[in-house]
Design a protein around this motif. Structure first.
Motif, PDB file in Angstrom:
ATOM      1  N   GLY A 147       6.055 -11.455   3.334  1.00 48.34           N
ATOM      2  CA  GLY A 147       5.330 -10.208   3.158  1.00 48.34           C
ATOM      3  C   GLY A 147       5.697  -9.255   4.281  1.00 48.34           C
ATOM      4  O   GLY A 147       5.978  -9.684   5.401  1.00 48.34           O
ATOM      5  N   GLN A 148       5.706  -7.958   3.985  1.00 49.59           N
ATOM      6  CA  GLN A 148       6.051  -6.969   4.998  1.00 49.59           C
ATOM      7  C   GLN A 148       5.028  -5.855   5.013  1.00 49.59           C
ATOM      8  O   GLN A 148       4.713  -5.283   3.961  1.00 49.59           O
ATOM      9  CB  GLN A 148       7.429  -6.373   4.721  1.00 49.59           C
ATOM     10  CG  GLN A 148       8.542  -7.377   4.791  1.00 49.59           C
ATOM     11  CD  GLN A 148       9.887  -6.708   4.670  1.00 49.59           C
ATOM     12  OE1 GLN A 148      10.173  -5.742   5.360  1.00 49.59           O
ATOM     13  NE2 GLN A 148      10.713  -7.225   3.790  1.00 49.59           N
ATOM     14  N   LEU A 149       4.518  -5.547   6.200  1.00 50.58           N
ATOM     15  CA  LEU A 149       3.686  -4.374   6.431  1.00 50.58           C
ATOM     16  C   LEU A 149       4.510  -3.469   7.334  1.00 50.58           C
ATOM     17  O   LEU A 149       4.811  -3.820   8.476  1.00 50.58           O
ATOM     18  CB  LEU A 149       2.377  -4.746   7.120  1.00 50.58           C
ATOM     19  CG  LEU A 149       1.426  -5.626   6.326  1.00 50.58           C
ATOM     20  CD1 LEU A 149       0.249  -6.040   7.197  1.00 50.58           C
ATOM     21  CD2 LEU A 149       0.923  -4.890   5.095  1.00 50.58           C
ATOM     22  N   ILE A 150       4.896  -2.311   6.811  1.00 52.47           N
ATOM     23  CA  ILE A 150       5.778  -1.416   7.558  1.00 52.47           C
ATOM     24  C   ILE A 150       4.985  -0.172   7.939  1.00 52.47           C
ATOM     25  O   ILE A 150       4.548   0.588   7.068  1.00 52.47           O
ATOM     26  CB  ILE A 150       7.024  -1.050   6.724  1.00 52.47           C
ATOM     27  CG1 ILE A 150       7.732  -2.332   6.271  1.00 52.47           C
ATOM     28  CG2 ILE A 150       7.950  -0.153   7.528  1.00 52.47           C
ATOM     29  CD1 ILE A 150       8.775  -2.125   5.193  1.00 52.47           C
ATOM     30  N   LEU A 151       4.787   0.010   9.245  1.00 52.14           N
ATOM     31  CA  LEU A 151       4.048   1.159   9.757  1.00 52.14           C
ATOM     32  C   LEU A 151       4.945   2.385   9.654  1.00 52.14           C
ATOM     33  O   LEU A 151       6.099   2.360  10.064  1.00 52.14           O
ATOM     34  CB  LEU A 151       3.645   0.910  11.214  1.00 52.14           C
ATOM     35  CG  LEU A 151       2.937  -0.421  11.485  1.00 52.14           C
ATOM     36  CD1 LEU A 151       2.654  -0.564  12.977  1.00 52.14           C
ATOM     37  CD2 LEU A 151       1.670  -0.539  10.680  1.00 52.14           C
ATOM     38  N   ASN A 152       4.394   3.477   9.133  1.00 51.39           N
ATOM     39  CA  ASN A 152       5.209   4.662   8.875  1.00 51.39           C
ATOM     40  C   ASN A 152       4.471   5.929   9.320  1.00 51.39           C
ATOM     41  O   ASN A 152       4.161   6.798   8.509  1.00 51.39           O
ATOM     42  CB  ASN A 152       5.566   4.715   7.380  1.00 51.39           C
ATOM     43  CG  ASN A 152       6.595   5.790   7.081  1.00 51.39           C
ATOM     44  OD1 ASN A 152       7.426   6.111   7.915  1.00 51.39           O
ATOM     45  ND2 ASN A 152       6.529   6.341   5.884  1.00 51.39           N
TER      46      ASN A 152
ATOM     47  N   TRP B  37      -2.248 -12.639   0.944  1.00 55.79           N
ATOM     48  CA  TRP B  37      -1.048 -13.380   1.336  1.00 55.79           C
ATOM     49  C   TRP B  37      -1.390 -14.743   1.924  1.00 55.79           C
ATOM     50  O   TRP B  37      -0.653 -15.697   1.745  1.00 55.79           O
ATOM     51  CB  TRP B  37      -0.224 -12.576   2.337  1.00 55.79           C
ATOM     52  CG  TRP B  37       0.552 -11.442   1.739  1.00 55.79           C
ATOM     53  CD1 TRP B  37       0.868 -11.262   0.418  1.00 55.79           C
ATOM     54  CD2 TRP B  37       1.119 -10.342   2.429  1.00 55.79           C
ATOM     55  NE1 TRP B  37       1.609 -10.112   0.254  1.00 55.79           N
ATOM     56  CE2 TRP B  37       1.772  -9.527   1.482  1.00 55.79           C
ATOM     57  CE3 TRP B  37       1.141  -9.952   3.760  1.00 55.79           C
ATOM     58  CZ2 TRP B  37       2.444  -8.360   1.826  1.00 55.79           C
ATOM     59  CZ3 TRP B  37       1.805  -8.792   4.103  1.00 55.79           C
ATOM     60  CH2 TRP B  37       2.454  -8.001   3.148  1.00 55.79           C
ATOM     61  N   THR B  38      -2.500 -14.846   2.659  1.00 55.22           N
ATOM     62  CA  THR B  38      -2.844 -16.126   3.286  1.00 55.22           C
ATOM     63  C   THR B  38      -3.239 -17.186   2.269  1.00 55.22           C
ATOM     64  O   THR B  38      -3.203 -18.374   2.576  1.00 55.22           O
ATOM     65  CB  THR B  38      -3.969 -15.975   4.327  1.00 55.22           C
ATOM     66  OG1 THR B  38      -5.137 -15.489   3.693  1.00 55.22           O
ATOM     67  CG2 THR B  38      -3.560 -15.055   5.462  1.00 55.22           C
TER      68      THR B  38
ATOM     69  N   THR C  18       6.947  -7.310  -0.479  1.00 58.34           N
ATOM     70  CA  THR C  18       7.332  -8.701  -0.290  1.00 58.34           C
ATOM     71  C   THR C  18       8.823  -8.809  -0.540  1.00 58.34           C
ATOM     72  O   THR C  18       9.382  -8.114  -1.387  1.00 58.34           O
ATOM     73  CB  THR C  18       6.578  -9.666  -1.232  1.00 58.34           C
ATOM     74  OG1 THR C  18       6.780  -9.258  -2.570  1.00 58.34           O
ATOM     75  CG2 THR C  18       5.105  -9.708  -0.915  1.00 58.34           C
ATOM     76  N   ASP C  19       9.461  -9.645   0.229  1.00 55.35           N
ATOM     77  CA  ASP C  19      10.884  -9.921   0.080  1.00 55.35           C
ATOM     78  C   ASP C  19      11.003 -11.435  -0.008  1.00 55.35           C
ATOM     79  O   ASP C  19      10.999 -12.114   1.008  1.00 55.35           O
ATOM     80  CB  ASP C  19      11.648  -9.357   1.267  1.00 55.35           C
ATOM     81  CG  ASP C  19      13.150  -9.525   1.137  1.00 55.35           C
ATOM     82  OD1 ASP C  19      13.619  -9.946   0.060  1.00 55.35           O
ATOM     83  OD2 ASP C  19      13.864  -9.232   2.112  1.00 55.35           O
TER      84      ASP C  19
ATOM     85  N   ALA D  20      -4.393  -2.801   4.757  1.00 57.43           N
ATOM     86  CA  ALA D  20      -3.714  -4.027   5.170  1.00 57.43           C
ATOM     87  C   ALA D  20      -4.603  -5.264   5.078  1.00 57.43           C
ATOM     88  O   ALA D  20      -4.116  -6.354   4.742  1.00 57.43           O
ATOM     89  CB  ALA D  20      -3.185  -3.880   6.596  1.00 57.43           C
ATOM     90  N   THR D  21      -5.884  -5.125   5.352  1.00 55.23           N
ATOM     91  CA  THR D  21      -6.776  -6.289   5.417  1.00 55.23           C
ATOM     92  C   THR D  21      -6.800  -7.105   4.124  1.00 55.23           C
ATOM     93  O   THR D  21      -6.550  -8.313   4.157  1.00 55.23           O
ATOM     94  CB  THR D  21      -8.194  -5.864   5.846  1.00 55.23           C
ATOM     95  OG1 THR D  21      -8.112  -5.264   7.135  1.00 55.23           O
ATOM     96  CG2 THR D  21      -9.139  -7.041   5.883  1.00 55.23           C
ATOM     97  N   PRO D  22      -7.064  -6.506   2.961  1.00 53.10           N
ATOM     98  CA  PRO D  22      -7.072  -7.331   1.749  1.00 53.10           C
ATOM     99  C   PRO D  22      -5.684  -7.863   1.377  1.00 53.10           C
ATOM    100  O   PRO D  22      -5.566  -8.933   0.785  1.00 53.10           O
ATOM    101  CB  PRO D  22      -7.631  -6.408   0.664  1.00 53.10           C
ATOM    102  CG  PRO D  22      -7.454  -5.030   1.183  1.00 53.10           C
ATOM    103  CD  PRO D  22      -7.479  -5.134   2.684  1.00 53.10           C
ATOM    104  N   VAL D  23      -4.644  -7.121   1.746  1.00 56.04           N
ATOM    105  CA  VAL D  23      -3.289  -7.598   1.467  1.00 56.04           C
ATOM    106  C   VAL D  23      -3.009  -8.866   2.275  1.00 56.04           C
ATOM    107  O   VAL D  23      -2.528  -9.868   1.741  1.00 56.04           O
ATOM    108  CB  VAL D  23      -2.245  -6.498   1.794  1.00 56.04           C
ATOM    109  CG1 VAL D  23      -0.831  -7.054   1.718  1.00 56.04           C
ATOM    110  CG2 VAL D  23      -2.399  -5.318   0.852  1.00 56.04           C
TER     111      VAL D  23
END
Length: 84
Positions: free
Chosen positions: A29-34, A57-58, A24-25, A50-53
């Motif tokens: 929220g940020q999801l960064i694919l790597n 966040w919602t 989070t910034d 990602a789903t529970p995150v």
């Protein structure tokens, strides 16, 4: 999942995998694919992380929005889709 660099994240989650960076910034929220070798394709593990995150966040008033992006140093694609 690995935490984003401190300059980017005010709070982050982490596990041993580095396929998905969750941070989070401020209110974002940020999801960064790597997964550059797989053109950042989502796999079942990434979706499971990602789903529970996203669900958290919602319901979190401190997170106004979230962004899904790929690692900017990780190749030529944002996300090639699902890696099943």
């Amino acid at each position: 999942v690995r935490a984003a660099p401190r300059s980017m994240a005010s709070a982050a989650f982490s596990t041993s995998a580095e396929e998905l960076i969750v941070a989070t910034d401020g209110p974002v929220g940020q999801l960064i694919l790597n997964r550059p070798k797989a053109l950042h394709a989502l796999n079942p593990n990434m979706v499971a992380i990602a789903t529970p995150v996203i669900q958290e966040w919602t319901t979190n008033d401190a997170v106004a929005s979230f962004v899904m992006r790929s690692d900017p140093w990780g190749g030529k694609a944002f996300c090639a889709g699902g890696d099943v």
